[in-house]
Design a protein around this motif. Structure first.
Motif, PDB file in Angstrom:
ATOM      1  N   PHE A 178      -9.337  32.243  11.416  1.00 38.46           N
ATOM      2  CA  PHE A 178     -10.466  33.138  11.629  1.00 38.46           C
ATOM      3  C   PHE A 178     -10.077  34.468  12.272  1.00 38.46           C
ATOM      4  CE2 PHE A 178     -12.845  29.055  11.419  1.00 38.46           C
ATOM      5  CZ  PHE A 178     -13.575  29.374  10.286  1.00 38.46           C
ATOM      6  N   SER A 179      -8.897  34.580  12.846  1.00 36.10           N
ATOM      7  CA  SER A 179      -8.509  35.843  13.471  1.00 36.10           C
ATOM      8  C   SER A 179      -7.715  36.750  12.546  1.00 36.10           C
ATOM      9  CB  SER A 179      -7.705  35.582  14.741  1.00 36.10           C
ATOM     10  OG  SER A 179      -6.461  35.001  14.417  1.00 36.10           O
ATOM     11  N   THR A 180      -7.246  36.257  11.424  1.00 36.11           N
ATOM     12  CA  THR A 180      -6.445  37.108  10.540  1.00 36.11           C
ATOM     13  C   THR A 180      -7.257  38.255   9.945  1.00 36.11           C
ATOM     14  OG1 THR A 180      -6.814  35.536   8.745  1.00 36.11           O
ATOM     15  CG2 THR A 180      -4.745  35.370   9.921  1.00 36.11           C
ATOM     16  N   ASP A 181      -8.532  38.070   9.705  1.00 36.18           N
ATOM     17  CA  ASP A 181      -9.359  39.152   9.172  1.00 36.18           C
ATOM     18  C   ASP A 181      -9.499  40.296  10.174  1.00 36.18           C
ATOM     19  OD1 ASP A 181      -9.711  37.811   6.826  1.00 36.18           O
ATOM     20  OD2 ASP A 181     -11.672  36.984   7.372  1.00 36.18           O
ATOM     21  N   SER A 182      -9.362  40.019  11.441  1.00 35.75           N
ATOM     22  CA  SER A 182      -9.479  41.061  12.447  1.00 35.75           C
ATOM     23  C   SER A 182      -8.252  41.964  12.496  1.00 35.75           C
ATOM     24  CB  SER A 182      -9.667  40.441  13.833  1.00 35.75           C
ATOM     25  OG  SER A 182     -10.820  39.647  13.861  1.00 35.75           O
ATOM     26  N   PHE A 183      -7.106  41.449  12.071  1.00 38.79           N
ATOM     27  CA  PHE A 183      -5.860  42.196  12.205  1.00 38.79           C
ATOM     28  C   PHE A 183      -5.280  42.686  10.879  1.00 38.79           C
ATOM     29  CE2 PHE A 183      -5.934  39.294  15.859  1.00 38.79           C
ATOM     30  CZ  PHE A 183      -5.974  40.229  16.863  1.00 38.79           C
ATOM     31  N   PHE A 184      -5.702  42.091   9.757  1.00 34.17           N
ATOM     32  CA  PHE A 184      -5.125  42.440   8.469  1.00 34.17           C
ATOM     33  C   PHE A 184      -6.214  42.842   7.476  1.00 34.17           C
ATOM     34  CE2 PHE A 184      -2.098  39.478  10.360  1.00 34.17           C
ATOM     35  CZ  PHE A 184      -0.928  40.214  10.248  1.00 34.17           C
ATOM     36  N   THR A 185      -5.829  43.718   6.523  1.00 29.43           N
ATOM     37  CA  THR A 185      -6.741  44.110   5.456  1.00 29.43           C
ATOM     38  C   THR A 185      -6.708  43.050   4.359  1.00 29.43           C
ATOM     39  OG1 THR A 185      -5.039  45.333   4.268  1.00 29.43           O
ATOM     40  CG2 THR A 185      -6.295  46.552   5.927  1.00 29.43           C
ATOM     41  N   LYS A 186      -7.520  43.258   3.329  1.00 27.44           N
ATOM     42  CA  LYS A 186      -7.533  42.318   2.200  1.00 27.44           C
ATOM     43  C   LYS A 186      -6.206  42.336   1.440  1.00 27.44           C
ATOM     44  CE  LYS A 186     -11.685  40.832   2.753  1.00 27.44           C
ATOM     45  NZ  LYS A 186     -11.906  39.530   3.312  1.00 27.44           N
ATOM     46  N   ALA A 187      -5.459  43.447   1.546  1.00 26.48           N
ATOM     47  CA  ALA A 187      -4.154  43.564   0.884  1.00 26.48           C
ATOM     48  C   ALA A 187      -3.028  43.020   1.760  1.00 26.48           C
ATOM     49  CB  ALA A 187      -3.882  45.016   0.526  1.00 26.48           C
ATOM     50  N   ALA A 188      -3.380  42.333   2.824  1.00 27.61           N
ATOM     51  CA  ALA A 188      -2.419  41.717   3.749  1.00 27.61           C
ATOM     52  C   ALA A 188      -1.557  42.746   4.469  1.00 27.61           C
ATOM     53  CB  ALA A 188      -1.556  40.689   3.039  1.00 27.61           C
ATOM     54  N   ARG A 189      -2.136  43.901   4.742  1.00 24.34           N
ATOM     55  CA  ARG A 189      -1.455  44.923   5.525  1.00 24.34           C
ATOM     56  C   ARG A 189      -2.103  45.000   6.899  1.00 24.34           C
ATOM     57  NH1 ARG A 189      -0.100  50.007   1.647  1.00 24.34           N
ATOM     58  NH2 ARG A 189       1.132  48.829   0.146  1.00 24.34           N
ATOM     59  N   ARG A 201      -3.956  46.385   9.908  1.00 23.70           N
ATOM     60  CA  ARG A 201      -4.998  47.418  10.005  1.00 23.70           C
ATOM     61  C   ARG A 201      -4.514  48.545  10.880  1.00 23.70           C
ATOM     62  NH1 ARG A 201     -10.672  44.807  11.238  1.00 23.70           N
ATOM     63  NH2 ARG A 201     -11.041  47.003  11.530  1.00 23.70           N
ATOM     64  N   GLU A 202      -4.774  49.786  10.458  1.00 22.33           N
ATOM     65  CA  GLU A 202      -4.333  50.958  11.212  1.00 22.33           C
ATOM     66  C   GLU A 202      -5.324  51.356  12.297  1.00 22.33           C
ATOM     67  OE1 GLU A 202      -3.016  54.231   8.905  1.00 22.33           O
ATOM     68  OE2 GLU A 202      -1.877  52.972   7.541  1.00 22.33           O
ATOM     69  N   ASP A 203      -6.555  50.891  12.209  1.00 25.31           N
ATOM     70  CA  ASP A 203      -7.548  51.263  13.204  1.00 25.31           C
ATOM     71  C   ASP A 203      -7.452  50.440  14.480  1.00 25.31           C
ATOM     72  OD1 ASP A 203      -8.372  48.939  12.020  1.00 25.31           O
ATOM     73  OD2 ASP A 203     -10.484  49.484  11.923  1.00 25.31           O
ATOM     74  N   MET A 204      -6.448  49.571  14.562  1.00 25.23           N
ATOM     75  CA  MET A 204      -6.238  48.758  15.772  1.00 25.23           C
ATOM     76  C   MET A 204      -5.421  49.567  16.771  1.00 25.23           C
ATOM     77  SD  MET A 204      -7.770  45.925  15.023  1.00 25.23           S
ATOM     78  CE  MET A 204      -7.230  44.875  16.328  1.00 25.23           C
ATOM     79  N   ASP A 205      -6.006  49.928  17.876  1.00 29.18           N
ATOM     80  CA  ASP A 205      -5.284  50.690  18.900  1.00 29.18           C
ATOM     81  C   ASP A 205      -5.111  49.888  20.147  1.00 29.18           C
ATOM     82  OD1 ASP A 205      -4.919  52.889  17.286  1.00 29.18           O
ATOM     83  OD2 ASP A 205      -6.799  53.805  17.941  1.00 29.18           O
TER      84      ASP A 205
END
Length: 62
Positions: free
Chosen positions: A45-56, A58-62
């Motif tokens: 359930f936490s992977t959606d918070s850190f990764f995009t749908k393309a498995a990259r 996320r850049e908006d995580m600061d």
């Protein structure tokens, strides 16, 4: 001291050693499985918070 406490308490109380060992193994197994399930659910359930749908990442995580 909850895992050895069960077996020690049963042995001091006069129970059969095989029964005491089997209960200790059952308790250890259930605690291990509960930990594995909990960590798997947190990861799932936490992977959606850190990764995009393309498995990259996320850049908006600061």
């Amino acid at each position: 001291m909850w895992i050895p406490g069960v077996m020690t308490g049963m042995l001091l109380g006069g129970a059969d050693p095989m029964e005491a060992a089997s209960i200790q193994i059952a308790i250890f197994t259930s605690i291990f499985v509960a930990g594995m399930i909990a960590s798997s659910l947190v990861l799932h359930f936490s992977t959606d918070s850190f990764f995009t749908k393309a498995a990259r990442l996320r850049e908006d995580m600061d």
